[in-house]
Design a protein around this motif. Structure first.
Motif, PDB file in Angstrom:
ATOM      1  N   PHE A   1      -5.621  -5.181  -8.121  1.00 38.85           N
ATOM      2  CA  PHE A   1      -4.548  -5.075  -7.142  1.00 38.85           C
ATOM      3  C   PHE A   1      -4.915  -5.743  -5.820  1.00 38.85           C
ATOM      4  O   PHE A   1      -4.031  -6.124  -5.052  1.00 38.85           O
ATOM      5  CB  PHE A   1      -4.175  -3.609  -6.913  1.00 38.85           C
ATOM      6  N   THR A   2      -6.199  -5.901  -5.551  1.00 39.47           N
ATOM      7  CA  THR A   2      -6.604  -6.671  -4.376  1.00 39.47           C
ATOM      8  C   THR A   2      -6.089  -8.097  -4.498  1.00 39.47           C
ATOM      9  O   THR A   2      -5.573  -8.679  -3.531  1.00 39.47           O
ATOM     10  CB  THR A   2      -8.133  -6.672  -4.239  1.00 39.47           C
ATOM     11  N   TYR A   3      -6.216  -8.651  -5.694  1.00 42.20           N
ATOM     12  CA  TYR A   3      -5.660  -9.988  -5.956  1.00 42.20           C
ATOM     13  C   TYR A   3      -4.138  -9.990  -5.817  1.00 42.20           C
ATOM     14  O   TYR A   3      -3.557 -10.864  -5.162  1.00 42.20           O
ATOM     15  CB  TYR A   3      -6.078 -10.433  -7.355  1.00 42.20           C
TER      16      TYR A   3
ATOM     17  N   THR B   1       0.829  -1.201   0.000  1.00 43.99           N
ATOM     18  CA  THR B   1       0.000   0.000   0.000  1.00 43.99           C
ATOM     19  C   THR B   1       0.866   1.256   0.000  1.00 43.99           C
ATOM     20  O   THR B   1       0.563   2.238  -0.681  1.00 43.99           O
ATOM     21  CB  THR B   1      -0.920   0.004   1.239  1.00 43.99           C
ATOM     22  N   ALA B   2       1.980   1.219   0.751  1.00 44.05           N
ATOM     23  CA  ALA B   2       2.853   2.390   0.854  1.00 44.05           C
ATOM     24  C   ALA B   2       3.429   2.786  -0.495  1.00 44.05           C
ATOM     25  O   ALA B   2       3.467   3.973  -0.846  1.00 44.05           O
ATOM     26  CB  ALA B   2       3.984   2.112   1.846  1.00 44.05           C
ATOM     27  N   ILE B   3       3.884   1.806  -1.281  1.00 45.00           N
ATOM     28  CA  ILE B   3       4.453   2.149  -2.578  1.00 45.00           C
ATOM     29  C   ILE B   3       3.376   2.648  -3.534  1.00 45.00           C
ATOM     30  O   ILE B   3       3.607   3.541  -4.352  1.00 45.00           O
ATOM     31  CB  ILE B   3       5.240   0.958  -3.187  1.00 45.00           C
ATOM     32  N   MET B   4       2.156   2.113  -3.398  1.00 50.40           N
ATOM     33  CA  MET B   4       1.049   2.587  -4.232  1.00 50.40           C
ATOM     34  C   MET B   4       0.679   4.036  -3.890  1.00 50.40           C
ATOM     35  O   MET B   4       0.487   4.868  -4.779  1.00 50.40           O
ATOM     36  CB  MET B   4      -0.182   1.699  -4.037  1.00 50.40           C
ATOM     37  N   VAL B   5       0.587   4.333  -2.597  1.00 52.08           N
ATOM     38  CA  VAL B   5       0.254   5.694  -2.178  1.00 52.08           C
ATOM     39  C   VAL B   5       1.366   6.659  -2.571  1.00 52.08           C
ATOM     40  O   VAL B   5       1.122   7.784  -3.027  1.00 52.08           O
ATOM     41  CB  VAL B   5      -0.012   5.749  -0.655  1.00 52.08           C
ATOM     42  N   GLY B   6       2.627   6.225  -2.405  1.00 55.24           N
ATOM     43  CA  GLY B   6       3.749   7.058  -2.822  1.00 55.24           C
ATOM     44  C   GLY B   6       3.707   7.366  -4.304  1.00 55.24           C
ATOM     45  O   GLY B   6       3.943   8.506  -4.735  1.00 55.24           O
ATOM     46  N   MET B   7       3.383   6.371  -5.116  1.00 56.28           N
ATOM     47  CA  MET B   7       3.277   6.598  -6.557  1.00 56.28           C
ATOM     48  C   MET B   7       2.113   7.525  -6.877  1.00 56.28           C
ATOM     49  O   MET B   7       2.197   8.344  -7.803  1.00 56.28           O
ATOM     50  CB  MET B   7       3.127   5.265  -7.285  1.00 56.28           C
ATOM     51  N   ALA B   8       1.038   7.413  -6.111  1.00 54.80           N
ATOM     52  CA  ALA B   8      -0.117   8.288  -6.339  1.00 54.80           C
ATOM     53  C   ALA B   8       0.240   9.745  -6.066  1.00 54.80           C
ATOM     54  O   ALA B   8      -0.017  10.639  -6.884  1.00 54.80           O
ATOM     55  CB  ALA B   8      -1.280   7.851  -5.456  1.00 54.80           C
ATOM     56  N   LEU B   9       0.854  10.000  -4.916  1.00 51.48           N
ATOM     57  CA  LEU B   9       1.204  11.377  -4.553  1.00 51.48           C
ATOM     58  C   LEU B   9       2.338  11.902  -5.430  1.00 51.48           C
ATOM     59  O   LEU B   9       2.336  13.077  -5.824  1.00 51.48           O
ATOM     60  CB  LEU B   9       1.602  11.434  -3.078  1.00 51.48           C
ATOM     61  N   GLY B  10       3.312  11.050  -5.734  1.00 51.58           N
ATOM     62  CA  GLY B  10       4.438  11.475  -6.547  1.00 51.58           C
ATOM     63  C   GLY B  10       4.012  11.934  -7.932  1.00 51.58           C
ATOM     64  O   GLY B  10       4.580  12.886  -8.487  1.00 51.58           O
TER      65      GLY B  10
ATOM     66  N   GLY C   1      -4.207   1.070  -4.302  1.00 50.54           N
ATOM     67  CA  GLY C   1      -3.497   0.698  -3.088  1.00 50.54           C
ATOM     68  C   GLY C   1      -4.346   0.785  -1.843  1.00 50.54           C
ATOM     69  O   GLY C   1      -4.307  -0.091  -0.983  1.00 50.54           O
ATOM     70  N   GLY C   2      -5.151   1.841  -1.748  1.00 49.47           N
ATOM     71  CA  GLY C   2      -5.955   2.056  -0.552  1.00 49.47           C
ATOM     72  C   GLY C   2      -7.075   1.043  -0.395  1.00 49.47           C
ATOM     73  O   GLY C   2      -7.240   0.434   0.678  1.00 49.47           O
ATOM     74  N   LEU C   3      -7.840   0.838  -1.466  1.00 51.01           N
ATOM     75  CA  LEU C   3      -8.975  -0.080  -1.369  1.00 51.01           C
ATOM     76  C   LEU C   3      -8.521  -1.531  -1.258  1.00 51.01           C
ATOM     77  O   LEU C   3      -9.150  -2.326  -0.560  1.00 51.01           O
ATOM     78  CB  LEU C   3      -9.896   0.104  -2.576  1.00 51.01           C
TER      79      LEU C   3
END
Length: 417
Positions: free
Chosen positions: A244-246, A66-75, A371-373
């Motif tokens: 991504f849940t999978y 999740t952290a790398i997904m959120v980082g990519m989202a904000l970046g 990432g979040g969901l």
């Protein structure tokens, strides 16, 4: 002076569109875009081992995804507009260098908390490859041509999730989980080198826009208000959340609930990745024969049907490793049709001058929601993801993606019906 510079260093937009140059572009942009997925997929078979090694609960280790997904989202929100102002090459090179360094740093994390933080930073750096690559495609292609190129790009990108877990599973036979991050760092370093040597600038100076908070907010507000942009953007983000849940949860479910080994899981993941890649190539073959809305609608229907089958298998107690693998393969067929079409529809609705910002917003929605969901699958009483929790999250996100497509979908400017 700038005129002389531009003449001495032609942009990619000025290069001849030969099959060889297009193939090289596919390889370079594919590597850039695939580096992020490789960073998430290569270490999936090792997640239970990492949890044990760092003495952390599985739900906390899952947060590294999740952290790398959120980082990519904000970046992407920052790097996308930067690429509109400074061109595409500088953000790609700087982001790639930071991504390489953080990949090597992950080999020495002392705790799960430090691991999560470092992965977040890695995600911010990895955003450059994702957002700028899409902007480069918009610089050079439009409409169905962009959808066709994105489908070819998915062929390269699909190699990462296909080979990532397989290679990751084999790496566990020869060394600890840290070896996976050494490989990630090496691939990232190679992609930076290719950009430096072989990727010309694709955004001419006269099309660049200065970076300012006010102009960025105006552009983002305009994009958020456009149904022709938000319809496909949300369809992509929510469809990606289902997939991504999978990706994030099935390593635990396969090994803990179905008794699979790390190597068996990696094989299953490879099979579903083959389905994903095959679907993107089928999509490319259908361009010109089926409308973009028709292709998106069929992909969403396939996604929903596969998740419904998973729900039936789970509720009736008939789920086995073989039956859920078949269902996931069908689900990935749907996901493979959603991603290139929704991406092309969203970005092709905008002018090249704001392609970086549009790409950033598409990516932010994709990775933030994805990432979040997806992380919700791990929020169970036991703290571990299960087939039931996965199916619930995937069903909710797939239905939401379909609603976004049906209620907000419009024929974007420049995209044939």
């Amino acid at each position: 002076m700038s005129t002389q510079t531009d003449v001495a260093a032609p942009t990619a937009a000025d290069l001849p569109r030969t099959g060889r140059s297009t193939a090289l572009l596919v390889v370079i942009l594919g590597m850039l875009t695939a580096t992020g997925p490789l960073a998430t997929d290569l270490y999936l078979p090792a997640l239970p081992q990492i949890a044990a090694d760092l003495s952390a609960p599985e739900s906390q280790i899952q947060l590294t995804l999740t952290a790398i997904m959120v980082g990519m989202a904000l970046g992407q929100l920052v790097i996308g507009p930067m690429s509109d102002a400074w061109g595409r090459r500088v953000p790609l090179i700087v982001g790639g260098i930071v991504f390489t360094l953080t990949a090597l740093g992950c080999m020495f994390v002392p705790s799960a908390g430090a691991f999560v933080v470092l992965r977040f930073i890695q995600g911010i750096a990895g955003a450059a490859g994702a957002v700028v690559s899409r902007a480069v495609v918009r610089d050079l292609f439009d409409g169905d041509a962009a959808a066709r190129f994105f489908s070819r790009l998915m062929l390269v990108i699909g190699v990462a999730p296909m080979l990532g877990p397989v290679l990751g599973g084999q790496l566990l036979l020869v060394g600890p989980w840290q070896v996976s991050f050494a490989v990630i760092g090496a691939v990232s370093a190679l992609s930076v080198t290719l950009v430096w040597l072989r990727l010309p600038e694709s955004l001419p100076r006269h099309q660049r826009r200065p970076v300012s908070a006010a102009s960025l907010l105006r552009t983002v507000a305009t994009l958020l208000s456009q149904a022709r942009f938000m319809g496909p953007a949300l369809t992509l983000a929510l469809g990606f959340a289902a997939m991504f849940t999978y990706v994030s949860a099935f390593s635990f479910v396969a090994q803990n609930e179905f008794g699979a080994t790390a190597q068996q899981f990696s094989l299953i993941f490879a099979l579903t990745a083959i389905a994903l890649v095959g679907s993107t190539q089928l999509n490319a073959a259908l361009i010109g024969r089926v409308s973009i809305r028709g292709r998106l609608g069929a992909a969403l229907a396939t996604l929903l049907a596969a998740i419904a089958a998973l729900a039936v298998l789970d509720l009736t107690g008939t789920a086995t490793l073989v039956t859920v693998t078949v269902a996931f393969m069908v689900m990935m067929l749907g996901a493979g049709g959603i991603m290139p079409n929704a991406t092309s529809a969203a970005i092709s609705s905008q002018e090249p001058a704001v392609a970086g910002t549009a790409s950033a917003l598409v990516g932010t929605l994709q990775f933030a929601l994805g990432g979040g969901l997806a992380a919700l699958a791990g929020f169970t009483p036991s703290g571990e993801a299960s087939l039931t929790s996965m199916t619930v999250v995937m069903a909710a996100t797939a239905i939401a993606a379909t609603v976004a497509f049906c209620t907000l979908g419009r024929r974007p400017a420049g995209v044939p019906a």
